[in-house]
Design an enzyme around this catalytic site. Structure first.
Site, PDB file in Angstrom:
ATOM      1  N   ASN A 122       0.799  -1.231   0.000  1.00  0.00           N
ATOM      2  CA  ASN A 122       0.000   0.000   0.000  1.00  0.00           C
ATOM      3  C   ASN A 122       0.827   1.274   0.000  1.00  0.00           C
ATOM      4  O   ASN A 122       0.503   2.252   0.687  1.00  0.00           O
ATOM      5  CB  ASN A 122      -0.963   0.013   1.200  1.00  0.00           C
ATOM      6  CG  ASN A 122      -1.935  -1.140   1.186  1.00  0.00           C
ATOM      7  OD1 ASN A 122      -1.780  -2.098   1.935  1.00  0.00           O
ATOM      8  ND2 ASN A 122      -2.922  -1.075   0.316  1.00  0.00           N
ATOM      9  N   LYS A 210      -0.100 -13.344  -0.924  1.00  0.00           N
ATOM     10  CA  LYS A 210       0.615 -12.542  -1.917  1.00  0.00           C
ATOM     11  C   LYS A 210       2.047 -12.277  -1.475  1.00  0.00           C
ATOM     12  O   LYS A 210       2.982 -12.358  -2.274  1.00  0.00           O
ATOM     13  CB  LYS A 210      -0.102 -11.209  -2.150  1.00  0.00           C
ATOM     14  CG  LYS A 210       0.479 -10.404  -3.312  1.00  0.00           C
ATOM     15  CD  LYS A 210       0.005  -8.972  -3.315  1.00  0.00           C
ATOM     16  CE  LYS A 210       0.719  -8.154  -2.278  1.00  0.00           C
ATOM     17  NZ  LYS A 210       0.418  -6.709  -2.359  1.00  0.00           N
ATOM     18  N   HIS A 230      -3.673  -5.487  -9.084  1.00  0.00           N
ATOM     19  CA  HIS A 230      -3.503  -5.082 -10.480  1.00  0.00           C
ATOM     20  C   HIS A 230      -3.483  -6.293 -11.414  1.00  0.00           C
ATOM     21  O   HIS A 230      -4.164  -6.310 -12.443  1.00  0.00           O
ATOM     22  CB  HIS A 230      -2.214  -4.265 -10.620  1.00  0.00           C
ATOM     23  CG  HIS A 230      -2.108  -3.153  -9.625  1.00  0.00           C
ATOM     24  ND1 HIS A 230      -2.888  -2.025  -9.688  1.00  0.00           N
ATOM     25  CD2 HIS A 230      -1.325  -3.000  -8.522  1.00  0.00           C
ATOM     26  CE1 HIS A 230      -2.588  -1.218  -8.677  1.00  0.00           C
ATOM     27  NE2 HIS A 230      -1.646  -1.798  -7.952  1.00  0.00           N
ATOM     28  N   ASP A 246     -12.357 -14.824  -7.522  1.00  0.00           N
ATOM     29  CA  ASP A 246     -11.756 -13.917  -6.548  1.00  0.00           C
ATOM     30  C   ASP A 246     -10.236 -14.035  -6.659  1.00  0.00           C
ATOM     31  O   ASP A 246      -9.721 -14.817  -7.450  1.00  0.00           O
ATOM     32  CB  ASP A 246     -12.237 -14.218  -5.126  1.00  0.00           C
ATOM     33  CG  ASP A 246     -11.950 -15.657  -4.687  1.00  0.00           C
ATOM     34  OD1 ASP A 246     -11.044 -16.302  -5.263  1.00  0.00           O
ATOM     35  OD2 ASP A 246     -12.634 -16.145  -3.772  1.00  0.00           O
TER      36      ASP A 246
END
Length: 293
Positions: A122, A210, A230, A246
């Site tokens: 972030n 991730k 992304h 998802d």
């Protein structure tokens, strides 16, 4: 009265050829454990040919992103890329205590890599790099991070955003690692399988799929394909996953279907493609999503 002929438009650099647009339902699903790891066994995209085509088109459009070249150099079984001189790409030296036993050259510390990925969440690359440099400057060793007050760690990484959350995650991970292994080092992960690495890292609070996938691909040179927001949106726009997919199932599906030898390049190029602010690139990508399937 003679009808005027419509002039054929030249194909976009990123437009797939007809043979690639129409994969058959008999396309073979990659992976040994299809029933467990493949959430969409009857969704035959992307095909290996599609992956190769998109990789080649993005490579022609952007070139290989230099910020990822140092990691590509360490990853085996990748053919050379025209215009990319990997021999002149420098790797940051690893602290002597973190060197992998038997290492043939300098590599990034796995622990440094994990911390840098946590800090990158972030925020921009520039801010996360500043936060990592500030953290290493403020605390000479990881033991010092454990011993420090949380506020001190937060202040060191504040430029990277979400300082309280990231500081808590880093301190917790370091403390658990020291308690479990007796030392603060993750180099042992280099000797484990992908599934074993996932099991080890998932024990740490705040370390999600991730983050684990990024550690596998960038710092352990394993064939894995991380799916961030992304890449997830691009995969859906290309119809590489069903509309209802998802992120978790997209990760499982793409890791089954994308050939291992293309995962690293394709992931880095999709990331770069999404982060370049050029309206024409969005138009090119849209041409892929409207292709016949």
């Amino acid at each position: 009265m003679q009808k005027s002929r419509k002039r054929k438009q030249p194909p976009s650099r990123l437009q797939l050829s007809p043979s690639i647009k129409s994969p058959t339902k008999s396309a073979k699903i990659r992976g040994a454990d299809e029933t467990t790891n493949e959430p969409y066994p009857y969704h035959p995209r992307p095909t290996p040919e599609e992956c190769q085509a998109v990789r080649d088109d993005l490579l022609a459009l952007h070139g290989f992103p230099k910020e990822f070249a140092k990691y590509r150099k360490q990853t085996p079984n990748h053919p050379p890329i025209n215009g990319l001189d990997e021999n002149n790409v420098k790797s940051e030296p690893l602290d002597e205590k973190d060197h992998a036993v038997g290492s043939s050259g300098p590599k990034h510390s796995v622990l440094d890599g994990l911390v840098s990925i946590i800090l990158s969440q972030n925020t921009t690359d520039a801010n996360s790099q500043r936060a990592f440099a500030s953290l290493k400057s403020a605390f000479p060793g990881w033991e010092d991070v454990i011993a420090a007050e949380s506020k001190c760690v937060e202040n060191a990484i504040r430029c990277g955003g979400l300082a309280p959350t990231k500081a808590s995650c880093i301190k917790n991970m370091l403390s658990c690692l020291l308690e479990k292994k007796g030392k603060i080092c993750l180099e042992y992960l280099r000797d484990l399988s992908v599934d074993e690495v996932k099991a080890e890292l998932s024990h740490f609070k705040g370390i999600g799929p991730k983050t684990v996938a990024c550690v596998l691909m960038f710092h352990l040179q394993q064939d894995d394909f991380p799916v961030d927001t992304h890449v997830f949106q691009i995969a859906k726009s290309l119809s590489w996953v069903p509309a209802e997919a998802d992120r978790k199932k997209t990760y499982l599906h793409l890791n089954q279907r994308i050939p291992n030898e293309l995962k690293f390049d394709l992931n880095c190029l999709l990331f770069t493609h999404d982060h370049i602010q050029d309206p024409s690139l969005g138009h090119m990508l849209a041409s892929l999503s409207t292709s016949e399937v």
